[in-house]
Design a protein around this motif. Structure first.
Motif, PDB file in Angstrom:
ATOM      1  N   SER A   1      15.253  16.054   5.527  1.00 49.39           N
ATOM      2  CA  SER A   1      14.373  16.512   4.449  1.00 49.39           C
ATOM      3  C   SER A   1      13.059  15.720   4.397  1.00 49.39           C
ATOM      4  N   TYR A   2      13.090  14.462   4.812  1.00 52.22           N
ATOM      5  CA  TYR A   2      11.894  13.615   4.720  1.00 52.22           C
ATOM      6  C   TYR A   2      10.804  14.173   5.649  1.00 52.22           C
ATOM      7  N   GLY A   3       9.600  14.334   5.066  1.00 53.07           N
ATOM      8  CA  GLY A   3       8.497  15.012   5.751  1.00 53.07           C
ATOM      9  C   GLY A   3       8.270  14.612   7.199  1.00 53.07           C
TER      10      GLY A   3
ATOM     11  N   ILE B   1       9.015   6.427  13.288  1.00 51.41           N
ATOM     12  CA  ILE B   1       8.293   6.385  12.001  1.00 51.41           C
ATOM     13  C   ILE B   1       8.223   4.946  11.497  1.00 51.41           C
ATOM     14  N   ARG B   2       9.373   4.260  11.537  1.00 51.09           N
ATOM     15  CA  ARG B   2       9.390   2.877  11.046  1.00 51.09           C
ATOM     16  C   ARG B   2       8.442   2.007  11.860  1.00 51.09           C
ATOM     17  N   GLN B   3       8.483   2.198  13.204  1.00 52.41           N
ATOM     18  CA  GLN B   3       7.624   1.344  14.038  1.00 52.41           C
ATOM     19  C   GLN B   3       6.143   1.610  13.770  1.00 52.41           C
TER      20      GLN B   3
ATOM     21  N   SER C   1       9.852  -8.816   4.667  1.00 51.99           N
ATOM     22  CA  SER C   1      11.170  -8.435   4.154  1.00 51.99           C
ATOM     23  C   SER C   1      11.199  -6.972   3.776  1.00 51.99           C
ATOM     24  N   GLY C   2      10.497  -6.134   4.520  1.00 50.26           N
ATOM     25  CA  GLY C   2      10.443  -4.709   4.176  1.00 50.26           C
ATOM     26  C   GLY C   2       9.717  -4.525   2.854  1.00 50.26           C
ATOM     27  N   SER C   3      10.120  -3.509   2.123  1.00 51.94           N
ATOM     28  CA  SER C   3       9.469  -3.245   0.829  1.00 51.94           C
ATOM     29  C   SER C   3       9.641  -4.454  -0.077  1.00 51.94           C
ATOM     30  N   PHE C   4       8.550  -4.979  -0.586  1.00 48.34           N
ATOM     31  CA  PHE C   4       8.655  -6.164  -1.437  1.00 48.34           C
ATOM     32  C   PHE C   4       8.969  -5.779  -2.881  1.00 48.34           C
ATOM     33  N   PHE C   5       8.463  -4.598  -3.291  1.00 52.44           N
ATOM     34  CA  PHE C   5       8.682  -4.128  -4.664  1.00 52.44           C
ATOM     35  C   PHE C   5       9.509  -2.848  -4.645  1.00 52.44           C
ATOM     36  N   LYS C   6      10.110  -2.529  -5.787  1.00 54.32           N
ATOM     37  CA  LYS C   6      10.770  -1.229  -5.936  1.00 54.32           C
ATOM     38  C   LYS C   6       9.718  -0.201  -6.298  1.00 54.32           C
TER      39      LYS C   6
ATOM     40  N   ILE D   1       6.967   6.739  -8.788  1.00 54.00           N
ATOM     41  CA  ILE D   1       5.644   6.650  -8.159  1.00 54.00           C
ATOM     42  C   ILE D   1       5.760   5.685  -6.969  1.00 54.00           C
ATOM     43  N   PRO D   2       5.228   6.031  -5.803  1.00 54.17           N
ATOM     44  CA  PRO D   2       5.293   5.067  -4.698  1.00 54.17           C
ATOM     45  C   PRO D   2       4.432   3.830  -4.988  1.00 54.17           C
ATOM     46  N   ALA D   3       5.106   2.678  -5.040  1.00 55.32           N
ATOM     47  CA  ALA D   3       4.380   1.433  -5.312  1.00 55.32           C
ATOM     48  C   ALA D   3       3.310   1.200  -4.251  1.00 55.32           C
TER      49      ALA D   3
ATOM     50  N   ILE E   1      -0.574   0.027  -4.904  1.00 56.52           N
ATOM     51  CA  ILE E   1      -1.107  -1.214  -4.319  1.00 56.52           C
ATOM     52  C   ILE E   1      -2.319  -0.887  -3.443  1.00 56.52           C
ATOM     53  N   GLU E   2      -2.208   0.201  -2.694  1.00 59.55           N
ATOM     54  CA  GLU E   2      -3.344   0.601  -1.846  1.00 59.55           C
ATOM     55  C   GLU E   2      -4.561   0.957  -2.709  1.00 59.55           C
ATOM     56  N   GLN E   3      -4.336   1.739  -3.780  1.00 56.45           N
ATOM     57  CA  GLN E   3      -5.440   2.127  -4.680  1.00 56.45           C
ATOM     58  C   GLN E   3      -6.108   0.912  -5.305  1.00 56.45           C
TER      59      GLN E   3
ATOM     60  N   PHE F   1      -5.572  -3.579  -2.105  1.00 54.60           N
ATOM     61  CA  PHE F   1      -4.886  -4.703  -1.450  1.00 54.60           C
ATOM     62  C   PHE F   1      -4.502  -4.431   0.007  1.00 54.60           C
ATOM     63  N   LYS F   2      -4.414  -3.173   0.390  1.00 57.54           N
ATOM     64  CA  LYS F   2      -3.843  -2.850   1.709  1.00 57.54           C
ATOM     65  C   LYS F   2      -4.607  -3.567   2.823  1.00 57.54           C
ATOM     66  N   GLY F   3      -3.887  -4.263   3.685  1.00 58.95           N
ATOM     67  CA  GLY F   3      -4.509  -4.943   4.827  1.00 58.95           C
ATOM     68  C   GLY F   3      -5.203  -6.259   4.478  1.00 58.95           C
TER      69      GLY F   3
HETATM   70  N1  EPU Z   1       1.820   5.136   0.180  1.00 59.34           N
HETATM   71  C1  EPU Z   1       0.471   4.884   0.128  1.00 59.34           C
HETATM   72  N2  EPU Z   1       0.009   3.748   0.732  1.00 59.34           N
HETATM   73  C2  EPU Z   1       0.821   2.890   1.377  1.00 59.34           C
HETATM   74  C3  EPU Z   1       2.196   3.163   1.423  1.00 59.34           C
HETATM   75  C4  EPU Z   1       2.685   4.291   0.822  1.00 59.34           C
HETATM   76  O1  EPU Z   1      -0.303   5.626  -0.447  1.00 59.34           O
HETATM   77  O2  EPU Z   1       0.308   1.897   1.904  1.00 59.34           O
HETATM   78  C5  EPU Z   1       2.326   6.377  -0.464  1.00 59.34           C
HETATM   79  C6  EPU Z   1       2.139   7.623   0.373  1.00 59.34           C
HETATM   80  O3  EPU Z   1       1.789   8.667  -0.499  1.00 59.34           O
HETATM   81  C7  EPU Z   1       3.503   7.911   0.946  1.00 59.34           C
HETATM   82  C8  EPU Z   1       4.394   7.390  -0.163  1.00 59.34           C
HETATM   83  O4  EPU Z   1       3.700   6.259  -0.677  1.00 59.34           O
HETATM   84  O5  EPU Z   1       3.681   9.258   1.159  1.00 59.34           O
HETATM   85  C9  EPU Z   1       5.753   6.958   0.284  1.00 59.34           C
HETATM   86  O6  EPU Z   1       5.623   6.025   1.363  1.00 59.34           O
HETATM   87  P1  EPU Z   1       6.819   5.784   2.404  1.00 59.34           P
HETATM   88  O7  EPU Z   1       7.358   7.074   2.867  1.00 59.34           O
HETATM   89  O8  EPU Z   1       6.358   4.797   3.403  1.00 59.34           O
HETATM   90  O9  EPU Z   1       7.970   5.193   1.510  1.00 59.34           O
HETATM   91  P2  EPU Z   1       7.990   4.100   0.351  1.00 59.34           P
HETATM   92  O10 EPU Z   1       8.309   4.798  -0.914  1.00 59.34           O
HETATM   93  O11 EPU Z   1       6.756   3.259   0.372  1.00 59.34           O
HETATM   94  C10 EPU Z   1      10.579   3.741   0.543  1.00 59.34           C
HETATM   95  C11 EPU Z   1      11.518   2.597   0.732  1.00 59.34           C
HETATM   96  C12 EPU Z   1      11.514   2.114   2.171  1.00 59.34           C
HETATM   97  C13 EPU Z   1      11.923   3.286   3.061  1.00 59.34           C
HETATM   98  C14 EPU Z   1      10.963   4.451   2.836  1.00 59.34           C
HETATM   99  C15 EPU Z   1      11.363   5.705   3.570  1.00 59.34           C
HETATM  100  C16 EPU Z   1      11.596   1.475  -1.428  1.00 59.34           C
HETATM  101  C17 EPU Z   1      11.241   0.256  -2.215  1.00 59.34           C
HETATM  102  N3  EPU Z   1      11.167   1.512  -0.175  1.00 59.34           N
HETATM  103  O12 EPU Z   1       9.266   3.238   0.789  1.00 59.34           O
HETATM  104  O13 EPU Z   1      12.494   1.103   2.292  1.00 59.34           O
HETATM  105  O14 EPU Z   1      11.934   2.908   4.432  1.00 59.34           O
HETATM  106  O15 EPU Z   1      10.942   4.794   1.419  1.00 59.34           O
HETATM  107  O16 EPU Z   1      12.481   6.271   2.984  1.00 59.34           O
HETATM  108  O17 EPU Z   1      12.258   2.370  -1.966  1.00 59.34           O
HETATM  109  C18 EPU Z   1      12.808  -1.263   2.182  1.00 59.34           C
HETATM  110  O18 EPU Z   1      13.491  -1.067   1.149  1.00 59.34           O
HETATM  111  O19 EPU Z   1      12.643  -2.421   2.637  1.00 59.34           O
HETATM  112  C19 EPU Z   1      12.176  -0.134   2.832  1.00 59.34           C
HETATM  113  C20 EPU Z   1      11.354  -0.293   3.871  1.00 59.34           C
END
Ligand code: EPU
Length: 333
Positions: free
Chosen positions: A191-193, A217-219, A231-236, A267-269, A273-275, A278-280
């Motif tokens: 299902s993930y885009g 995708i991860r790479q 440590s992967g995603s730092f925030f929820k 909301i994707p954290a 953060i990017e808005q 901070f990104k990069g």
């Molecule tokens: N987005 C941005 N800028 C960024 C990153 C993300 O705008 O720099 C927005 C985009 O709109 C993107 C959306 O956030 O479409 C979601 O991004 P992404 O698919 O990368 O997923 P995420 O929500 O940032 C979560 C998990 C990840 C997991 C991915 C894929 C949490 C905290 N993180 O990230 O898990 O790999 O979904 O399912 O839920 C981890 O827990 O360490 C981890 C990497």
């Protein structure tokens, strides 16, 4: 078993933080863990070290849980129970399951860490969480040395959450984890885009096809901890109520979001953060990854304190800009 003294934990945490363990011991078997418990010392449990930020030296006895082994038990022609010891590397375990054509974990490819800690935060990615295939785990109670079995419902799994992060925090050592996986008629989740797009010309994707897509995708987004500490995603990802969401959406119509329930929006954290610009960005050796703003990185010699300060600065900025409180997902020690 030998108890070592003054050991650097840099090779044992994926953030690559150079904290010192006053005492350090490796447990290679269930019996090792039992013997360590009988010492009645204050313990600090170290699994893959992939979800922690060390901000100080560790005065307790650090126990590196390194138990290895995988066993299987057939249930019927459709399902198999696969049990991995706590110290098995998660990604290698996932690949092993795929090589046997056992389905259910393929979307969780390339997540760093060990099997034993995956239930603690109910690891998840690309539409799948371990709670979907988790069957049971075996754990030793630290206070009594007794073995307990926890079934799926005993673990209270939630988004990056379980009973082991709450009521039972620090009370058990997980020694093995069992998953119920499919042997045929796999329930694929594409299902993930980005997975959908990667497989659009593939009518009959295999478990390996999905795993390969996830790995790619991860790479492309996430830094390899062997190259850049993280440590992967730092925030929820924060969940807010519909009212607050509507107000924000007037100001930011393009804000990505997912509906969690009637009154809850996630909301994707990373977007927040990017808005906030901070990104990069890099502050000394601490930084925010250039491809995924949710990932904080250590370019080499950042201390845990520096990374934590950066995290707090990000939290304050997000609160000011969006009135949203970001919760740290990583264990800050
Ligand atoms: N987005 C941005 N800028 C960024 C990153 C993300 O705008 O720099 C927005 C985009 O709109 C993107 C959306 O956030 O479409 C979601 O991004 P992404 O698919 O990368 O997923 P995420 O929500 O940032 C979560 C998990 C990840 C997991 C991915 C894929 C949490 C905290 N993180 O990230 O898990 O790999 O979904 O399912 O839920 C981890 O827990 O360490 C981890 C990497």
């Amino acid at each position: 078993m030998t108890i070592l003294e003054n050991i650097s934990l840099k090779p044992y945490n994926t953030f690559g933080i150079d904290a010192i363990a006053k005492q350090f011991v490796t447990a290679n078997s269930f019996n090792d863990v039992k013997s360590i418990l009988s010492l009645k010392k204050d313990l600090f449990l170290l699994s893959g070290g992939s979800n922690m930020l060390l901000t100080k030296n560790i005065e307790k006895l650090v126990v590196h849980l390194n138990l290895k082994g995988i066993t299987t038990r057939d249930i019927d022609e459709n399902y198999v129970l696969v049990t991995a010891e706590a110290g098995e590397n998660w990604h290698e375990f996932v690949l092993w399951c795929i090589s046997k054509n056992y389905g259910g974990l393929e979307n969780l490819s390339l997540i760093p860490g060990y099997v034993g800690s995956c239930p603690i935060q109910n690891i998840g990615a690309y539409g799948v969480e371990i709670k979907d295939t988790f069957y049971q785990l075996e754990a030793l109670e630290i206070a009594t040395g007794k073995t307990h079995i926890f079934n799926n419902s005993d673990c209270n799994f939630g988004y990056r959450n379980s009973v082991f992060k709450n009521n039972l925090k620090g009370k058990y050592i997980i020694t093995k984890v069992t998953f119920k996986l499919t042997k045929q008629n796999h329930q694929l989740n594409i299902s993930y885009g980005a997975i959908k797009s990667a497989l659009e010309n593939n009518q009959h994707p295999t478990l390996k096809d999905i795993s390969d897509a996830v790995i790619a995708i991860r790479q492309s987004k996430l830094p390899d901890p062997k190259e850049i500490g993280n440590s992967g995603s730092f925030f929820k990802n924060p969940v807010i109520d519909t009212e607050s969401f509507k107000k924000l959406q007037e100001k930011y119509p393009e804000m990505p979001h997912y509906i969690v329930s009637e009154n809850e929006i996630k909301i994707p954290a990373g977007w927040l953060i990017e808005q906030s610009g901070f990104k990069g960005k890099r502050f000394g050796d601490a930084g925010i990854h250039k491809n995924q703003a949710l990932v904080l990185v250590n370019y080499g010699n950042a201390t845990g304190k520096e990374i934590h300060e950066l995290a707090q600065h990000i939290q304050q900025t997000i609160l000011q800009n969006f009135a949203i409180e970001l919760e740290i997902e990583v264990n800050v020690i």
